[in-house]
Design an enzyme around this catalytic site. Structure first.
Site, mmCIF file in Angstrom:
data_model
loop_
_atom_site.group_PDB
_atom_site.id
_atom_site.type_symbol
_atom_site.label_atom_id
_atom_site.label_comp_id
_atom_site.label_asym_id
_atom_site.label_seq_id
_atom_site.Cartn_x
_atom_site.Cartn_y
_atom_site.Cartn_z
ATOM 1 N N CYS A 116 0.773 -1.364 -0.080
ATOM 2 C CA CYS A 116 -0.103 0.136 0.042
ATOM 3 C C CYS A 116 0.848 1.248 -0.126
ATOM 4 O O CYS A 116 0.117 2.420 -0.111
ATOM 5 C CB CYS A 116 -0.990 -0.137 1.358
ATOM 6 N N HIS A 256 -3.360 7.189 2.953
ATOM 7 C CA HIS A 256 -3.607 5.740 2.374
ATOM 8 C C HIS A 256 -5.138 5.532 2.713
ATOM 9 O O HIS A 256 -5.261 5.609 4.195
ATOM 10 C CB HIS A 256 -2.819 4.868 2.615
ATOM 11 N N ASN A 286 -10.289 -0.090 0.124
ATOM 12 C CA ASN A 286 -9.024 0.150 0.021
ATOM 13 C C ASN A 286 -8.548 -0.535 -1.284
ATOM 14 O O ASN A 286 -8.538 -1.613 -1.690
ATOM 15 C CB ASN A 286 -8.369 -0.944 1.180
#
Length: 331
Positions: A116, A256, A286
Protein backbone atom coordinates in the site's frame (compact mmCIF):
# COMPACT_ATOMS: atom_id res chain seq x y z
CA UNK A 1 20.09 28.45 -11.37
CA UNK A 2 17.10 27.56 -9.22
CA UNK A 3 16.87 24.14 -7.61
CA UNK A 4 14.84 21.63 -9.63
CA UNK A 5 12.01 19.93 -7.78
CA UNK A 6 9.54 17.34 -9.08
CA UNK A 7 5.98 18.65 -9.27
CA UNK A 8 2.69 16.94 -10.04
CA UNK A 9 1.33 18.64 -13.17
CA UNK A 10 -1.60 16.38 -14.13
CA UNK A 11 -3.85 13.74 -12.58
CA UNK A 12 -6.00 10.91 -13.93
CA UNK A 13 -8.07 8.04 -12.54
CA UNK A 14 -10.28 5.09 -13.35
CA UNK A 15 -12.58 2.83 -11.34
CA UNK A 16 -14.64 -0.07 -12.76
CA UNK A 17 -18.41 0.32 -13.17
CA UNK A 18 -19.43 -2.68 -11.06
CA UNK A 19 -20.15 -1.86 -7.42
CA UNK A 20 -19.94 -4.31 -4.50
CA UNK A 21 -21.92 -2.89 -1.59
CA UNK A 22 -21.92 -3.91 2.05
CA UNK A 23 -25.47 -5.15 1.58
CA UNK A 24 -24.27 -7.47 -1.18
CA UNK A 25 -21.50 -8.77 1.10
CA UNK A 26 -24.14 -9.66 3.68
CA UNK A 27 -25.30 -12.33 1.21
CA UNK A 28 -21.76 -13.69 0.81
CA UNK A 29 -20.26 -13.79 4.32
CA UNK A 30 -21.44 -13.37 7.90
CA UNK A 31 -21.35 -9.59 8.27
CA UNK A 32 -23.58 -6.54 8.01
CA UNK A 33 -23.46 -2.99 6.68
CA UNK A 34 -23.35 -1.30 10.09
CA UNK A 35 -20.52 -3.53 11.34
CA UNK A 36 -18.38 -2.93 8.24
CA UNK A 37 -18.97 0.83 8.13
CA UNK A 38 -18.39 1.43 11.84
CA UNK A 39 -15.04 -0.40 11.77
CA UNK A 40 -13.69 0.62 8.36
CA UNK A 41 -15.67 3.57 6.99
CA UNK A 42 -16.45 1.58 3.81
CA UNK A 43 -19.91 1.43 2.20
CA UNK A 44 -18.97 0.03 -1.22
CA UNK A 45 -16.07 -0.84 -3.49
CA UNK A 46 -15.58 -1.20 -7.26
CA UNK A 47 -14.84 -4.56 -8.89
CA UNK A 48 -13.36 -5.31 -12.32
CA UNK A 49 -15.48 -8.36 -13.14
CA UNK A 50 -14.24 -9.07 -16.68
CA UNK A 51 -11.95 -12.13 -16.32
CA UNK A 52 -10.07 -11.08 -19.47
CA UNK A 53 -9.00 -7.74 -18.00
CA UNK A 54 -6.26 -7.28 -15.42
CA UNK A 55 -4.42 -4.50 -13.65
CA UNK A 56 -2.98 -3.21 -16.93
CA UNK A 57 -6.51 -2.34 -18.10
CA UNK A 58 -7.07 -0.22 -14.99
CA UNK A 59 -3.70 1.50 -15.42
CA UNK A 60 -4.27 2.16 -19.12
CA UNK A 61 -7.65 3.76 -18.46
CA UNK A 62 -6.26 5.98 -15.68
CA UNK A 63 -3.37 7.04 -17.93
CA UNK A 64 -5.75 7.79 -20.81
CA UNK A 65 -7.81 9.98 -18.47
CA UNK A 66 -4.67 11.94 -17.54
CA UNK A 67 -3.54 12.29 -21.17
CA UNK A 68 -6.96 13.53 -22.25
CA UNK A 69 -7.25 16.08 -19.43
CA UNK A 70 -3.71 17.44 -19.91
CA UNK A 71 -3.54 17.27 -23.73
CA UNK A 72 -0.18 15.53 -23.34
CA UNK A 73 1.39 13.74 -26.29
CA UNK A 74 2.33 10.29 -24.87
CA UNK A 75 5.48 10.33 -27.04
CA UNK A 76 6.85 13.02 -24.68
CA UNK A 77 6.78 10.67 -21.66
CA UNK A 78 10.26 9.52 -20.63
CA UNK A 79 9.40 6.91 -18.01
CA UNK A 80 6.36 5.00 -16.70
CA UNK A 81 6.44 3.57 -13.17
CA UNK A 82 3.52 1.38 -12.18
CA UNK A 83 3.01 0.59 -8.48
CA UNK A 84 1.00 -2.60 -7.96
CA UNK A 85 0.71 -5.82 -5.95
CA UNK A 86 -1.42 -7.45 -8.66
CA UNK A 87 0.63 -7.41 -11.88
CA UNK A 88 -0.90 -9.03 -14.96
CA UNK A 89 1.91 -11.60 -15.05
CA UNK A 90 4.70 -12.66 -12.68
CA UNK A 91 7.53 -11.79 -15.09
CA UNK A 92 6.60 -9.43 -17.96
CA UNK A 93 6.27 -6.02 -16.29
CA UNK A 94 2.74 -4.61 -16.40
CA UNK A 95 4.11 -1.06 -16.77
CA UNK A 96 5.71 -2.00 -20.11
CA UNK A 97 2.34 -3.11 -21.52
CA UNK A 98 0.63 0.02 -20.17
CA UNK A 99 3.27 2.29 -21.72
CA UNK A 100 2.97 0.58 -25.11
CA UNK A 101 -0.83 0.65 -25.10
CA UNK A 102 -1.03 4.39 -24.33
CA UNK A 103 1.51 5.24 -27.04
CA UNK A 104 4.43 6.14 -24.76
CA UNK A 105 6.81 4.68 -27.34
CA UNK A 106 9.83 6.70 -26.18
CA UNK A 107 9.51 5.74 -22.51
CA UNK A 108 11.07 2.93 -20.55
CA UNK A 109 8.84 1.35 -17.93
CA UNK A 110 8.88 -0.92 -14.91
CA UNK A 111 6.77 -2.09 -11.95
CA UNK A 112 7.33 -1.20 -8.31
CA UNK A 113 5.96 -3.30 -5.43
CA UNK A 114 5.74 -1.95 -1.90
CA UNK A 115 2.16 -2.97 -1.04
CA UNK A 116 0.00 0.00 0.00
CA UNK A 117 3.04 2.30 0.11
CA UNK A 118 3.86 1.55 -3.52
CA UNK A 119 2.54 4.79 -4.97
CA UNK A 120 4.36 6.89 -2.36
CA UNK A 121 7.63 5.05 -3.08
CA UNK A 122 7.03 5.45 -6.84
CA UNK A 123 6.56 9.21 -6.41
CA UNK A 124 9.89 9.30 -4.58
CA UNK A 125 11.60 7.37 -7.36
CA UNK A 126 10.10 9.60 -10.06
CA UNK A 127 11.21 12.70 -8.17
CA UNK A 128 14.79 11.46 -7.97
CA UNK A 129 14.90 10.90 -11.74
CA UNK A 130 13.54 14.40 -12.38
CA UNK A 131 15.78 16.15 -9.85
CA UNK A 132 18.80 14.49 -11.48
CA UNK A 133 17.96 16.39 -14.68
CA UNK A 134 18.02 13.22 -16.72
CA UNK A 135 14.26 12.93 -17.39
CA UNK A 136 11.52 15.56 -17.77
CA UNK A 137 8.20 13.72 -17.81
CA UNK A 138 7.55 10.72 -15.57
CA UNK A 139 4.13 9.04 -15.45
CA UNK A 140 3.46 7.42 -12.07
CA UNK A 141 0.53 5.00 -11.89
CA UNK A 142 -0.96 3.16 -8.93
CA UNK A 143 -3.24 0.30 -10.02
CA UNK A 144 -4.57 -2.85 -8.42
CA UNK A 145 -7.15 -5.50 -9.24
CA UNK A 146 -7.42 -6.58 -5.63
CA UNK A 147 -10.46 -8.74 -6.38
CA UNK A 148 -8.07 -11.15 -8.16
CA UNK A 149 -6.33 -12.02 -4.87
CA UNK A 150 -9.26 -11.85 -2.44
CA UNK A 151 -11.06 -14.86 -0.98
CA UNK A 152 -14.73 -13.85 -0.94
CA UNK A 153 -15.45 -16.36 1.82
CA UNK A 154 -12.98 -14.60 4.14
CA UNK A 155 -14.80 -11.75 5.84
CA UNK A 156 -11.59 -10.31 7.34
CA UNK A 157 -10.36 -9.28 3.88
CA UNK A 158 -13.25 -9.28 1.39
CA UNK A 159 -14.96 -6.34 3.12
CA UNK A 160 -11.89 -4.13 2.79
CA UNK A 161 -10.49 -4.21 -0.74
CA UNK A 162 -11.59 -2.87 -4.11
CA UNK A 163 -10.22 -2.32 -7.62
CA UNK A 164 -9.05 0.93 -9.18
CA UNK A 165 -6.23 3.02 -10.61
CA UNK A 166 -4.88 6.55 -10.52
CA UNK A 167 -2.04 8.36 -12.25
CA UNK A 168 0.02 11.52 -11.93
CA UNK A 169 2.48 13.21 -14.26
CA UNK A 170 5.62 14.55 -12.57
CA UNK A 171 7.72 17.25 -14.20
CA UNK A 172 10.61 19.60 -13.27
CA UNK A 173 9.71 22.79 -11.40
CA UNK A 174 11.96 25.76 -10.61
CA UNK A 175 9.38 27.84 -8.69
CA UNK A 176 9.75 25.88 -5.45
CA UNK A 177 6.64 23.74 -5.92
CA UNK A 178 6.52 19.95 -5.96
CA UNK A 179 8.07 17.39 -3.63
CA UNK A 180 9.79 19.09 -0.70
CA UNK A 181 10.67 16.26 1.68
CA UNK A 182 9.97 12.61 2.48
CA UNK A 183 10.34 10.06 5.25
CA UNK A 184 10.10 6.51 3.94
CA UNK A 185 10.46 3.44 6.16
CA UNK A 186 10.22 -0.36 6.13
CA UNK A 187 10.53 -3.25 8.59
CA UNK A 188 10.06 -6.97 7.89
CA UNK A 189 8.58 -7.47 11.36
CA UNK A 190 5.28 -7.37 9.47
CA UNK A 191 6.20 -9.99 6.86
CA UNK A 192 3.80 -12.60 8.23
CA UNK A 193 1.01 -10.23 9.24
CA UNK A 194 -0.14 -9.29 5.74
CA UNK A 195 0.81 -11.57 2.85
CA UNK A 196 -0.01 -14.09 0.17
CA UNK A 197 1.68 -17.29 1.29
CA UNK A 198 2.07 -19.13 -2.02
CA UNK A 199 2.99 -18.24 -5.57
CA UNK A 200 6.50 -16.87 -4.99
CA UNK A 201 9.91 -18.55 -5.01
CA UNK A 202 9.51 -19.60 -1.37
CA UNK A 203 6.36 -21.61 -2.08
CA UNK A 204 5.78 -22.06 -5.84
CA UNK A 205 2.27 -22.85 -7.05
CA UNK A 206 1.06 -26.44 -6.86
CA UNK A 207 -2.33 -28.12 -7.02
CA UNK A 208 -2.14 -28.31 -3.25
CA UNK A 209 -1.47 -24.58 -2.70
CA UNK A 210 -4.42 -23.74 -4.93
CA UNK A 211 -6.70 -26.21 -3.15
CA UNK A 212 -5.67 -24.76 0.22
CA UNK A 213 -6.40 -21.19 -0.92
CA UNK A 214 -2.83 -20.07 -0.30
CA UNK A 215 -2.88 -17.61 -3.22
CA UNK A 216 -5.20 -15.15 -1.49
CA UNK A 217 -4.36 -12.23 0.80
CA UNK A 218 -4.42 -13.09 4.50
CA UNK A 219 -3.91 -10.61 7.29
CA UNK A 220 -3.68 -10.41 11.05
CA UNK A 221 -5.99 -7.43 11.31
CA UNK A 222 -5.20 -6.42 14.88
CA UNK A 223 -1.43 -6.41 14.35
CA UNK A 224 -1.67 -4.49 11.07
CA UNK A 225 -4.07 -1.94 12.59
CA UNK A 226 -1.83 -1.37 15.61
CA UNK A 227 1.33 -0.82 13.54
CA UNK A 228 -0.49 1.31 10.96
CA UNK A 229 -1.98 3.66 13.55
CA UNK A 230 1.32 4.25 15.36
CA UNK A 231 3.70 4.39 12.39
CA UNK A 232 1.64 6.36 9.87
CA UNK A 233 0.76 8.94 12.50
CA UNK A 234 4.34 9.20 13.76
CA UNK A 235 5.98 9.67 10.36
CA UNK A 236 3.37 12.27 9.37
CA UNK A 237 3.97 14.26 12.56
CA UNK A 238 7.74 13.92 12.06
CA UNK A 239 7.67 15.35 8.54
CA UNK A 240 5.70 18.35 9.82
CA UNK A 241 8.21 18.91 12.60
CA UNK A 242 11.21 18.51 10.28
CA UNK A 243 9.81 21.14 7.91
CA UNK A 244 8.55 23.43 10.69
CA UNK A 245 4.94 23.04 9.53
CA UNK A 246 2.12 23.81 11.95
CA UNK A 247 -1.35 22.29 11.64
CA UNK A 248 -2.42 25.60 10.07
CA UNK A 249 0.32 25.34 7.44
CA UNK A 250 -0.91 21.95 6.21
CA UNK A 251 -3.77 22.40 3.74
CA UNK A 252 -4.54 18.75 2.99
CA UNK A 253 -3.79 15.28 4.35
CA UNK A 254 -3.65 12.74 1.51
CA UNK A 255 -3.62 9.48 3.48
CA UNK A 256 -3.80 5.88 2.32
CA UNK A 257 -7.42 4.75 2.52
CA UNK A 258 -7.07 1.51 4.49
CA UNK A 259 -9.39 2.28 7.36
CA UNK A 260 -11.20 5.44 8.42
CA UNK A 261 -9.97 5.05 12.01
CA UNK A 262 -6.31 4.83 10.92
CA UNK A 263 -6.67 8.01 8.85
CA UNK A 264 -8.42 9.68 11.80
CA UNK A 265 -5.59 8.77 14.18
CA UNK A 266 -3.04 10.25 11.76
CA UNK A 267 -5.02 13.47 11.38
CA UNK A 268 -5.42 13.73 15.15
CA UNK A 269 -1.67 13.33 15.71
CA UNK A 270 -1.09 16.11 13.16
CA UNK A 271 -3.71 18.32 14.82
CA UNK A 272 -5.73 18.69 11.62
CA UNK A 273 -9.38 19.66 11.30
CA UNK A 274 -11.65 17.15 9.53
CA UNK A 275 -12.13 19.49 6.56
CA UNK A 276 -8.42 19.11 5.69
CA UNK A 277 -8.55 15.30 5.68
CA UNK A 278 -9.31 13.83 2.25
CA UNK A 279 -11.51 10.72 2.35
CA UNK A 280 -13.11 8.54 -0.33
CA UNK A 281 -12.82 5.13 1.37
CA UNK A 282 -16.60 5.04 1.72
CA UNK A 283 -16.97 4.65 -2.07
CA UNK A 284 -13.87 2.65 -3.09
CA UNK A 285 -12.61 0.72 -0.07
CA UNK A 286 -8.88 0.00 0.01
CA UNK A 287 -7.53 -0.03 -3.56
CA UNK A 288 -3.95 -0.59 -2.30
CA UNK A 289 -1.58 1.17 -4.76
CA UNK A 290 -4.40 3.33 -6.15
CA UNK A 291 -5.72 5.04 -3.00
CA UNK A 292 -3.47 8.12 -3.09
CA UNK A 293 -3.89 9.05 -6.77
CA UNK A 294 -7.64 8.38 -6.55
CA UNK A 295 -7.80 10.93 -3.73
CA UNK A 296 -5.90 13.45 -5.87
CA UNK A 297 -8.29 12.89 -8.76
CA UNK A 298 -11.43 13.18 -6.63
CA UNK A 299 -10.31 16.36 -4.86
CA UNK A 300 -8.11 17.96 -7.56
CA UNK A 301 -10.52 20.87 -8.11
CA UNK A 302 -10.13 21.95 -4.48
CA UNK A 303 -6.33 22.26 -4.64
CA UNK A 304 -4.75 25.67 -5.17
CA UNK A 305 -1.25 26.51 -6.34
CA UNK A 306 1.05 26.59 -3.32
CA UNK A 307 -1.13 24.37 -1.11
CA UNK A 308 0.83 22.19 1.32
CA UNK A 309 -0.06 18.50 1.00
CA UNK A 310 1.15 15.76 3.32
CA UNK A 311 0.90 12.24 1.88
CA UNK A 312 0.94 9.29 4.27
CA UNK A 313 0.79 5.54 3.74
CA UNK A 314 1.22 2.19 5.42
CA UNK A 315 1.38 -1.23 3.78
CA UNK A 316 2.40 -4.86 3.97
CA UNK A 317 6.01 -5.69 4.57
CA UNK A 318 5.73 -3.48 6.60
CA UNK A 319 6.27 -0.37 4.46
CA UNK A 320 5.25 3.16 5.40
CA UNK A 321 6.09 6.79 4.91
CA UNK A 322 5.09 10.43 4.54
CA UNK A 323 5.82 13.01 1.85
CA UNK A 324 5.52 16.80 1.93
CA UNK A 325 4.55 18.30 -1.43
CA UNK A 326 3.62 21.81 -2.60
CA UNK A 327 0.84 21.77 -5.19
CA UNK A 328 1.98 23.33 -8.46
CA UNK A 329 -1.20 24.48 -10.26
CA UNK A 330 -4.74 25.77 -9.96
CA UNK A 331 -7.18 23.21 -11.32
Amino acid sequence: MNKITAAITAVGAYVPEDVLTNKMLEEMVETNDEWIFSRTGIRERRILKDPNKGTSYLGIEAAKDLLEKSNLDPKEIDLVILASVTPDLPVAATAVHVATQIGAINAFAYDLQAACSGFLYAMSTASAYIESGRYKKVLVIGADKMSSIIDYTDRTTCIIFGDGAGAVLMEPNEEGFGLQDELLRSDSIGRDSLRIEAGGSLMPPTAETVANKLHYVRQDGKTVFKFAVSNMAEVSANIMERNKLTNEDVDWLVAHQANKRIVGATASRMGLEDKKVLMNIERYGNTTSATLPLLLSDFEKQFKKGDNLVFASFGGGFTWGATYLKWAYNS
